[in-house]
Motif scaffolding. Structure first.
Motif, PDB file in Angstrom:
ATOM      1  N   PHE A 270       0.822  -1.215   0.000  1.00 34.43           N
ATOM      2  CA  PHE A 270       0.000   0.000   0.000  1.00 34.43           C
ATOM      3  C   PHE A 270       0.860   1.272   0.000  1.00 34.43           C
ATOM      4  CE2 PHE A 270      -3.176   3.092   1.669  1.00 34.43           C
ATOM      5  CZ  PHE A 270      -4.106   2.939   0.648  1.00 34.43           C
ATOM      6  N   SER A 271       1.603   1.402  -1.103  1.00 27.61           N
ATOM      7  CA  SER A 271       2.333   2.643  -1.391  1.00 27.61           C
ATOM      8  C   SER A 271       1.789   3.165  -2.715  1.00 27.61           C
ATOM      9  CB  SER A 271       3.839   2.386  -1.494  1.00 27.61           C
ATOM     10  OG  SER A 271       4.371   1.978  -0.259  1.00 27.61           O
ATOM     11  N   PRO A 272       0.610   3.829  -2.676  1.00 24.81           N
ATOM     12  CA  PRO A 272      -0.118   4.188  -3.909  1.00 24.81           C
ATOM     13  C   PRO A 272       0.677   5.017  -4.905  1.00 24.81           C
ATOM     14  CG  PRO A 272      -1.507   4.486  -1.983  1.00 24.81           C
ATOM     15  CD  PRO A 272      -0.127   4.229  -1.472  1.00 24.81           C
ATOM     16  N   LEU A 297      -4.044  -1.676 -10.573  1.00 22.15           N
ATOM     17  CA  LEU A 297      -4.536  -0.353 -10.202  1.00 22.15           C
ATOM     18  C   LEU A 297      -5.964  -0.421  -9.670  1.00 22.15           C
ATOM     19  CD1 LEU A 297      -3.045   1.708 -13.167  1.00 22.15           C
ATOM     20  CD2 LEU A 297      -2.327   1.769 -10.768  1.00 22.15           C
ATOM     21  N   ASP A 298      -6.778  -1.328 -10.217  1.00 20.48           N
ATOM     22  CA  ASP A 298      -8.132  -1.548  -9.674  1.00 20.48           C
ATOM     23  C   ASP A 298      -8.046  -2.090  -8.248  1.00 20.48           C
ATOM     24  OD1 ASP A 298      -9.241  -0.675 -12.013  1.00 20.48           O
ATOM     25  OD2 ASP A 298      -9.667  -2.683 -12.810  1.00 20.48           O
ATOM     26  N   GLN A 299      -7.107  -3.015  -8.029  1.00 15.83           N
ATOM     27  CA  GLN A 299      -6.895  -3.558  -6.683  1.00 15.83           C
ATOM     28  C   GLN A 299      -6.477  -2.445  -5.728  1.00 15.83           C
ATOM     29  OE1 GLN A 299      -4.010  -6.783  -6.478  1.00 15.83           O
ATOM     30  NE2 GLN A 299      -3.562  -6.366  -4.329  1.00 15.83           N
ATOM     31  N   LEU A 300      -5.612  -1.559  -6.209  1.00 18.92           N
ATOM     32  CA  LEU A 300      -5.146  -0.446  -5.391  1.00 18.92           C
ATOM     33  C   LEU A 300      -6.294   0.504  -5.058  1.00 18.92           C
ATOM     34  CD1 LEU A 300      -2.737   1.008  -4.097  1.00 18.92           C
ATOM     35  CD2 LEU A 300      -2.329   2.144  -6.301  1.00 18.92           C
ATOM     36  N   ALA A 301      -7.151   0.750  -6.043  1.00 17.46           N
ATOM     37  CA  ALA A 301      -8.296   1.650  -5.817  1.00 17.46           C
ATOM     38  C   ALA A 301      -9.237   1.079  -4.753  1.00 17.46           C
ATOM     39  CB  ALA A 301      -9.045   1.869  -7.128  1.00 17.46           C
ATOM     40  N   LYS A 302      -9.450  -0.232  -4.788  1.00 14.27           N
ATOM     41  CA  LYS A 302     -10.295  -0.866  -3.770  1.00 14.27           C
ATOM     42  C   LYS A 302      -9.658  -0.760  -2.386  1.00 14.27           C
ATOM     43  CE  LYS A 302     -12.462  -4.255  -6.849  1.00 14.27           C
ATOM     44  NZ  LYS A 302     -12.611  -5.707  -7.176  1.00 14.27           N
ATOM     45  N   GLU A 306     -11.283   1.109   0.828  1.00 14.90           N
ATOM     46  CA  GLU A 306     -11.457   0.453   2.130  1.00 14.90           C
ATOM     47  C   GLU A 306     -10.768   1.237   3.238  1.00 14.90           C
ATOM     48  OE1 GLU A 306      -9.955  -3.484   1.667  1.00 14.90           O
ATOM     49  OE2 GLU A 306     -11.583  -4.135   0.325  1.00 14.90           O
ATOM     50  N   LYS A 307      -9.591   1.766   2.934  1.00 12.68           N
ATOM     51  CA  LYS A 307      -8.872   2.545   3.940  1.00 12.68           C
ATOM     52  C   LYS A 307      -9.626   3.828   4.270  1.00 12.68           C
ATOM     53  CE  LYS A 307      -4.355   4.397   5.198  1.00 12.68           C
ATOM     54  NZ  LYS A 307      -4.912   5.613   5.794  1.00 12.68           N
ATOM     55  N   ASN A 308     -10.133   4.485   3.224  1.00 12.55           N
ATOM     56  CA  ASN A 308     -10.894   5.719   3.463  1.00 12.55           C
ATOM     57  C   ASN A 308     -12.130   5.450   4.311  1.00 12.55           C
ATOM     58  OD1 ASN A 308      -9.086   7.251   1.986  1.00 12.55           O
ATOM     59  ND2 ASN A 308     -10.223   7.015   0.055  1.00 12.55           N
ATOM     60  N   SER A 309     -12.773   4.298   4.022  1.00 11.08           N
ATOM     61  CA  SER A 309     -13.957   3.935   4.801  1.00 11.08           C
ATOM     62  C   SER A 309     -13.591   3.671   6.257  1.00 11.08           C
ATOM     63  CB  SER A 309     -14.604   2.694   4.186  1.00 11.08           C
ATOM     64  OG  SER A 309     -15.698   2.253   4.963  1.00 11.08           O
ATOM     65  N   GLN A 310     -12.489   2.979   6.462  1.00  9.92           N
ATOM     66  CA  GLN A 310     -12.028   2.699   7.832  1.00  9.92           C
ATOM     67  C   GLN A 310     -11.660   3.989   8.554  1.00  9.92           C
ATOM     68  OE1 GLN A 310      -8.800  -0.027   7.223  1.00  9.92           O
ATOM     69  NE2 GLN A 310     -10.143  -1.769   6.745  1.00  9.92           N
ATOM     70  N   ASP A 311     -11.023   4.908   7.824  1.00  8.18           N
ATOM     71  CA  ASP A 311     -10.634   6.176   8.440  1.00  8.18           C
ATOM     72  C   ASP A 311     -11.867   6.974   8.852  1.00  8.18           C
ATOM     73  OD1 ASP A 311      -8.002   5.542   8.087  1.00  8.18           O
ATOM     74  OD2 ASP A 311      -7.703   6.807   6.320  1.00  8.18           O
ATOM     75  N   ARG A 312     -12.890   6.984   7.973  1.00  8.09           N
ATOM     76  CA  ARG A 312     -14.122   7.719   8.303  1.00  8.09           C
ATOM     77  C   ARG A 312     -14.785   7.139   9.548  1.00  8.09           C
ATOM     78  NH1 ARG A 312     -14.733   7.876   2.610  1.00  8.09           N
ATOM     79  NH2 ARG A 312     -16.067   6.016   2.648  1.00  8.09           N
ATOM     80  N   THR A 313     -14.749   5.790   9.635  1.00  9.38           N
ATOM     81  CA  THR A 313     -15.351   5.137  10.805  1.00  9.38           C
ATOM     82  C   THR A 313     -14.620   5.532  12.085  1.00  9.38           C
ATOM     83  OG1 THR A 313     -16.051   3.258   9.464  1.00  9.38           O
ATOM     84  CG2 THR A 313     -15.919   2.923  11.840  1.00  9.38           C
ATOM     85  N   VAL A 314     -13.295   5.537  12.010  1.00  7.81           N
ATOM     86  CA  VAL A 314     -12.485   5.900  13.162  1.00  7.81           C
ATOM     87  C   VAL A 314     -12.748   7.332  13.583  1.00  7.81           C
ATOM     88  CG1 VAL A 314     -10.131   6.271  13.988  1.00  7.81           C
ATOM     89  CG2 VAL A 314     -10.686   4.217  12.700  1.00  7.81           C
TER      90      VAL A 314
END
Length: 322
Positions: A270-272, A297-302, A306-314
């Motif tokens: 995960f070094s985009p 790149l599709d895998q990276l976008a997913k 997921e990370k953005n969703s986890q960050d929002r939850t936190v």
């Protein structure tokens, strides 16, 4: 063998012949004890991690041991009472063997010393061997000759090879690694590539970087690094793969395989930004990689989603709790 200084006793007969040419590899167990009325054990290879191996005719430091073995048949067990005059080097050889064959790694504090006499001034780190240095004694060798392999019937250790053999061993290891990779044994393939790289590094150390000989060796190194990195990716060793691909790219920035594999590894760790940069350059240099790059790149976008969703939850929980 001097029968006045070495007395042999047969314990168990062997079979075959003992016309051993130089280069013959022998595998054996050895037990060493003093020739006193109450014998004291000095060494016993059965307490080590594996039997001893010796290549005859390579000027082994303890010549009397080789002389004894040359009198034995495969499978034979024999005892040899040896006069202390032939055992001057035994303490130093024993120290080396103990530390090479010990089941547990032996580490000793390094102390400054001077090269004088036999190099025993500061002791050997083994009290019984230090005592043998001070007070030499006749010793008994009890040897069991387990295996004899004629020259050419076994794979030589790297240290025992001449220069041509060392160089030729590297492509052979690479091909063995390629076969293991094709068979799906990525762990064995990695081991073969790693061994080949280690041998190659030793040869390169003897050449001046940039000279023709060094460049030829480096060209052998590149495909090994790339193959090794591919195996590492498949085994989840992403950071090691990044390191090896970077070594290739430092000298050849447009190496497509190195760019693509490093980009793939960057996705996994995960070094985009780094992943997108490598994959974009690889695809630009080789458009046939477009489909494979798009999947990564599709895998990276997913992963980013997921990370953005986890960050929002936190963050949501942080504000809710306050």
């Amino acid at each position: 063998m001097d029968n006045n200084l070495i007395k042999k006793g047969l314990i168990q007969p062997g079979k075959g012949n003992k016309d051993y040419t130089d280069g013959t590899k022998v595998t054996f167990h050895i037990k060493t004890e003093t020739c006193e009325e109450e014998a004291k054990l000095v060494d016993n290879s059965r307490q080590w991690k594996e039997p001893m191996e010796l290549i005859l005719g390579k000027k082994f430091k303890l010549e009397v041991l080789e002389a004894c073995i040359r009198t034995m048949l495969p499978g034979e067990i024999a005892s040899f009472d040896i006069d202390k005059s032939l055992l001057t080097s035994y303490p130093l050889v024993s120290k080396t063997l103990r530390e090479a064959y010990s089941k547990t790694k032996i580490t000793r504090e390094k102390k400054p010393h001077h090269c004088c006499g036999m190099g025993f001034k500061d002791g050997l780190g083994h009290p019984d061997l230090d005592e043998l240095v001070k007070n030499p004694k006749d010793l008994k060798f009890i040897i069991e000759l387990l295996k004899v392999a004629g020259q050419g019937s076994y794979q030589k250790e790297f240290w025992a090879m001449n220069e041509d053999e060392r160089l030729a061993s590297i492509p052979s290891l690479k091909e063995e690694g390629n076969k293991s990779y094709r068979d799906g044994d990525h762990e064995d393939a990695s081991a073969k590539y790693s061994e080949a790289l280690g041998r190659l590094e030793q040869l390169m150390l003897r050449e001046k970087p940039g000279d023709e000989e060094w460049e030829l060796l480096y060209q052998m190194k590149v495909p090994l690094l790339l193959n090794f990195s591919q195996c590492q990716i498949l085994q989840g060793q992403y950071y090691q793969a990044i390191e090896h691909c970077t070594t290739v790219l430092d000298k050849d920035p447009d190496n497509v395989k190195a760019l693509f594999r490093r980009g793939r590894a960057y996705v996994e760790v995960f070094s985009p930004a780094e992943a997108r940069k490598d994959l974009a350059k690889a695809t630009n240099l080789d458009p046939s990689l477009a489909s494979a790059s798009r999947k990564l790149l599709d895998q990276l976008a997913k992963m980013e989603a997921e990370k953005n969703s986890q960050d929002r939850t936190v963050y949501s929980k942080m504000f809710t709790s306050s």
